[in-house]
Structure formats: structure tokens, C-alpha cells
Enzyme design. Structure first.
Site, PDB file in Angstrom:
ATOM      1  CE1 TYR A  61      29.800  -3.542 -20.531  1.00 54.39           C
ATOM      2  CE2 TYR A  61      29.229  -3.058 -18.252  1.00 54.39           C
ATOM      3  CZ  TYR A  61      29.568  -2.626 -19.521  1.00 54.39           C
ATOM      4  OH  TYR A  61      29.674  -1.285 -19.790  1.00 54.39           O
ATOM      5  CD  GLU A  82      23.795  -3.978 -15.018  1.00 52.63           C
ATOM      6  OE1 GLU A  82      24.501  -2.996 -15.279  1.00 52.63           O
ATOM      7  OE2 GLU A  82      24.268  -5.085 -14.712  1.00 52.63           O
TER       8      GLU A  82
END
Length: 580
Positions: free
Chosen positions: A133, A453
Site C-alpha cells: 500500500y 497509519e
């Protein structure tokens, strides 16, 4: 087994298997994990006792070997995708497979339309392609909407139109994606969609980075390994610079946003779902925080049970012997007699470190916290699964609740996990500094979870704003609930004008063993912080004459405190749900 450990285990006042079943989410889940544990134990190459002395290069090669064995086990035993997470934990190492399973494949599941899933999803689930990602850039991490990589639409590219992907500056280089350095051959790329000069913000794309056969970087794509880290070195975190690469129009994931051949842009559902992968990833991170802390606590408690240091209590100190005995008694006193004077009969050997109240004061709260965070992660997982069914049915009422829930747990649990693991390491004394003790390397590998994140400060601002909104809805609009954020219901039920009386001293001992009382106390504390912070915020708005980013910045510390307090409410609410 060492006698001290055996004695401590036999002293348990509860059924160990009942607790084990609860920890793993029920008998069916426990049976599945037991089966996977046996599969791992049968493979000598999956043992982890060689990880702590390896060089970075050797460790990455071992990670590749582990990844290959993981895929082999999955294929030979037909393990469904949703049952692979325990097997990943059993690998005992962070490697590129984790990014593929936690971020790449779920993004295809949730953001690709049916036709696109037909192209890529089954290959991803079978590991025929390996993805990661690619969102974070060198100068943009938490501020996702500020990323600079561009995807400019050109309807003349290919037969059905296409995208011109480019890294416009050094600051826009993709930085940190796990597995991108050496392992993966494709990724989910987040890039700014630009159509006819209009910027629509970041969107996800399926983006091939290496040749399927030779694994060489594709033309226009420069890939690098970003180097050694404090920990987490089984993972090949990478960097990527893209120079004018064209991809087909349908490589943009189009479940919730569609771009037609003529460049027409339209939304299907809620475009916040474009960032849904972050919600899922934060859920998985927070779900593992309790597990990581539990590993450190387990090592530290076992160490404290077998490590002995000093006598627990002296009756007569050595300096007092002259005053305690006459001359004849001193001459006749043998070494064994001296020992009997120094300590009580039951304490004539060195005491277990675990018996010291100072050791218990540090370790036992971490033990309780590990359970709390683990069970909170379980409950959050159930809530997410239910919400995901609604999202797939184009119902998005639970979106705000999922954002608040996962952001709170990710922000707070990872910080508490990191702090707790370091406390455990220090409780092992000098031995805790050894790699062989296990806690130090585990701590360093878990440590980045507090940052990636979404770090605590950034997420606490987002959570704090929702908490302020709840207070405002109650106090200024008279609302009694918000069905879109059920976890904030305790705020609507609070009456800040009602006096709060402390419990009577005679009742305190029994109340401190009453879960309802403890949960009410945590809610009362949280509400006090929420309502006083809201008042401070309103005063700042009045002083500045407007409400904006600068006003919000003046109460950031309060927002952080609110997020901590809300997290402890969530932890406390999970216990009655689990044991009811």
C-alpha cells in the site's frame, strides 16, 4: 518446568482453559489456532530462536523463506483468507506478507468493483501477485489529503482512456511502504486525481511496479530500500519515484467513484470509503496491541517468578548484632545461626522478585491492560464486521462510529503498548537488555505501530473533534443521542450540573471490586474532561471571534486528554460484553 513456575501456575484460582477460550474468541477460534500452531511447530524453519543475532540481510532472506512457507501452508491446507491472521502472528516476524494481507488485498475487496476484483482479487488471495500500500510520501504521512503524487487523466491514452502517473518532486517520493523495497510486484497507489485541470484529491489505483516474470522494476519506476531501522528489520520498507508512467483508466478502483471515458467524474456512495483501508488497518493494529504487550508481560512475569533477589524481611540487622548478644554468645554464633537471626524461617532463601510489591506495582497493571486492549480489539472487530456488511449494501451510517472507534483504539493502545513493553523490559533488570530475553527486540519491532497509519496526536485531534461535537449536540442542541456514534452515548447521558458525591469510606473496598462502579467512575472522569475541554474551546472561540484551525490548536492538549479518557471507557465496556 522450573519448580517456581509450576507452583505459581498451580496457584491459579480460575480455570485456565476458560480464560484461554475467552482470549481467543471462543472454542471454534481456539481450535483453529491450535491447528495452525501445530502446522507451524511441525516446520523447523519457522522457529524464531535465530532472529536476534542475524544481520539485516540474513534476516530479510529468512523473512522471504518464512513468506514462502506461509504461502505453502495456506495453499496445502486451504486456509481461507479471513482465517490467516493467527498464522501470520505465529510466524513470529514482520514481513511483506503482512502488508499484502492487511492492506493490499482488503483494499481490492472493499474498493474495487466487481469486474476489477475479477482481474486481481483471486490472484492476490492466492499470492500469485504480491502487493503493498503506497500512500505515505517523504513529506506527507498523516496528512493524506496533502499527498503530491499525481494521476492526470487523458482520454486519448489506450482505447478507453488512461492515467498519467508522476512524482512531481523529491518531497512526493513514496516512502515507507512495507515490502516495496524488494518483495512486491504491485501496489495500491494513492495519487491525486486531476481531470481537465480539476483536482479531485487522492484516490486509490492498482499499480504494477515490477515485471511479473523477471521481477525487474518497470520503466519509469525507481524503487529503493530505505535502509535499516531501529527494529522491524524483517520488513523491506521501500521508496518509489515514478516518472511519467501511463496506466489504463480502469486501474483506478471504482467501487465508490467512477470516471467515464470522457472524463466525467461521479460518486457512488460515500467517498470517505476511499480511505476505508486506513480504518481496517487501524483496527488490525489496535487488535494486535494487546497481544504485543501480553508477550512482554508473559516473559517478564515468568522471569520475575524464577528470579530471586535478596531476603524479603530481616528480623535482626547485621549492625545490631553487637547490641543483641553478649560476648560469649557472639563467639559461639555459627554462620547458620546468624542466618536464622537475619530472616524469618519462611524467608531464609532469596525471595522471588515477583513477590515484591514494587515489581507487582509495575507489572500487574500491564497485565490487566493487555487483557483490556485485547478484548477491546475483539469487540471492535465484531463492530467492524457488522459495519462492513452495511457498507457493502451502500449504507454508511456506521462510518463515523468506525472512524472514532478504530482511531481511538489505534492512537491510545499503541502508545500504552509501547510504554508498557518498555516497562516490562526494565523490570527484567540487566537481563532485559539482552536480545536473547526477547522483550527488547519485540518492543523495537512493535514500536513503529505508535506512528504509522496515524500517530497519537493526529488521531486524537480527529477523535477529540467528534467528542466535542457530542458535547455541543447535547448542551447546545438538546440532543439525547446520536445513532451514528453509539460509543459516545455516555456523553449524552451525562448531566454536568448534577453534583457528584464521593462514595463513603466504609463502602470503598467493596465498590472497588464492583465493575459497574469502576466503569461509572471512568465515564465520570471522561465526561469531566470532555465538558471542561468543551468549555475551554468555547472560551477560545469567543476570544478569537471565530472557529478555525488556530482555535483548535489552542486545545490540542485537551483533545489528547479526551482521547485517552474515551479509550479507557471503551476498554471498561468490553469486559461485561465479553463475560455476559
Amino acid at each position: 518446568v522450573i519448580a517456581d513456575l509450576r507452583r505459581e501456575r498451580r496457584g491459579a484460582t480460575f480455570d485456565i482453559w476458560d480464560l484461554t477460550t475467552a482470549i481467543y474468541g471462543g472454542q471454534e477460534a481456539l481450535d483453529m489456532i491450535d491447528k495452525q500452531t501445530r502446522l507451524v511447530m511441525q516446520e523447523p524453519r519457522l522457529q524464531t530462536d535465530d532472529l536476534w543475532w542475524m544481520s539485516r540481510k540474513e534476516r530479510y532472506i529468512r523473512a522471504c523463506e518464512r513468506g514462502e512457507l506461509f504461502v505453502k501452508i495456506v495453499r496445502e491446507n486451504n486456509i481461507p483468507f479471513e482465517e490467516r491472521y493467527p498464522l501470520e502472528l505465529l510466524l513470529g516476524e514482520d514481513l511483506f506478507i503482512l502488508l499484502h494481507d492487511v492492506m493490499f488485498a482488503p483494499t481490492l475487496m472493499n474498493l474495487a468493483d466487481e469486474e476489477q476484483q475479477g482481474w486481481w482479487l483471486q490472484k492476490a488471495l492466492n499470492y500469485d501477485i504480491l502487493g503493498t500500500y503506497a500512500q505515505t510520501e517523504l513529506t506527507h504521512g498523516s496528512n493524506v489529503r496533502g499527498i503530491k503524487t499525481t494521476a492526470e487523466y487523458d482520454e486519448n491514452l489506450f482505447e478507453e482512456g488512461g492515467w498519467h502517473i508522476h512524482t512531481p518532486s523529491l518531497e512526493a517520493v513514496k516512502w515507507w511502504p512495507g515490502g516495496l523495497g524488494k518483495s512486491c510486484n504491485c501496489c495500491i497507489l494513492m495519487a491525486r486525481v486531476i481531470i481537465k485541470g480539476k483536482d479531485y484529491g487522492p484516490h486509490p489505483f492498482f499499480f504494477q511496479v515490477r515485471d511479473w516474470e523477471t521481477h525487474a522494476s518497470l520503466p519509469g519506476i525507481e524503487l529503493r530500500d530505505i535502509g535499516a531501522k531501529l527494529g522491524y528489520n524483517g520488513m523491506d520498507n521501500g521508496a518509489m519515484r515514478i516518472s511519467h508512467v501511463n496506466i489504463p483508466r480502469r486501474n483506478m478502483l471504482m467501487k465508490f467513484v467512477i470516471v467515464e471515458k470522457d472524463g466525467a467524474y461521479r460518486k457512488v456512495g460515500d467517498d470517505k470509503m476511499l480511505f476505508g483501508t486506513m480504518t481496517y488497518t487501524r483496527l488490525k493494529i489496535s487488535s494486535g496491541a494487546g497481544f504485543n504487550l501480553a508477550k512482554a508481560v508473559t516473559s517478564t512475569i515468568r522471569y520475575s517468578a524464577v528470579r530471586r533477589q535478596f531476603q524479603m524481611q530481616r528480623v535482626v540487622l547485621g549492625a545490631d548484632i553487637d547490641n543483641h548478644l553478649d560476648d560469649d554468645e557472639k563467639d559461639a554464633l555459627a554462620s547458620q545461626d546468624q542466618l536464622k537471626l537475619l530472616v524469618k524461617p519462611s524467608k531464609r532463601t532469596e525471595a522471588q522478585v515477583l513477590d515484591y510489591s514494587s515489581q507487582q506495582f509495575i507489572i500487574f497493571p500491564q497485565l490487566a491492560l493487555a487483557f483490556a486492549m485485547h478484548f477491546a480489539g475483539q469487540e471492535a472487530g465484531k463492530a467492524y464486521d457488522a459495519a462492513l456488511l452495511e457498507f457493502r449494501a451502500s449504507k454508511f451510517d456506521a462510518l463515523t462510529e468506525m472512524h472514532v472507534l478504530t482511531s481511538t483504539l489505534k492512537a491510545v493502545s499503541t502508545v500504552l503498548m509501547a510504554d508498557g513493553m518498555e516497562q516490562c523490559r526494565k523490570c527484567m533488570g540487566g537481563h532485559g537488555f539482552l536480545n536473547a530475553a526477547g522483550v527488547g527486540p519485540q518492543y523495537l519491532s512493535a514500536l513503529p505501530q505508535a506512528t504509522y497509519e496515524g500517530d497519537f496526536v493526529v488521531l486524537s485531534i480527529q477523535v477529540g473533534q467528534q467528542l466535542l461535537n457530542a458535547v455541543s449536540s447535547k448542551m447546545m442542541k438538546g440532543k439525547k443521542s446520536n445513532p451514528k456514534t453509539p460509543s459516545l452515548q455516555y456523553i449524552y447521558e451525562c448531566d454536568p450540573a448534577k453534583p457528584s458525591l464521593p462514595p463513603k469510606a466504609a463502602e470503598l473496598d467493596s465498590l472497588l471490586q464492583n465493575h459497574d462502579f469502576l466503569m461509572a467512575a471512568l465515564k465520570s472522569r471522561a465526561n469531566y474532561i470532555h465538558f471542561t475541554s468543551a468549555q475551554t474551546f468555547q472560551e477560545e472561540v469567543a476570544a478569537q471571534g471565530k472557529m478555525g484551525a488556530e482555535t483548535l490548536d489552542t486545545v490540542k492538549i485537551e483533545l489528547m486528554r479526551m482521547t485517552y479518557a474515551h479509550a479507557y471507557v471503551l476498554y471498561s465496556e468490553c469486559f461485561p460484553k465479553l463475560f455476559s
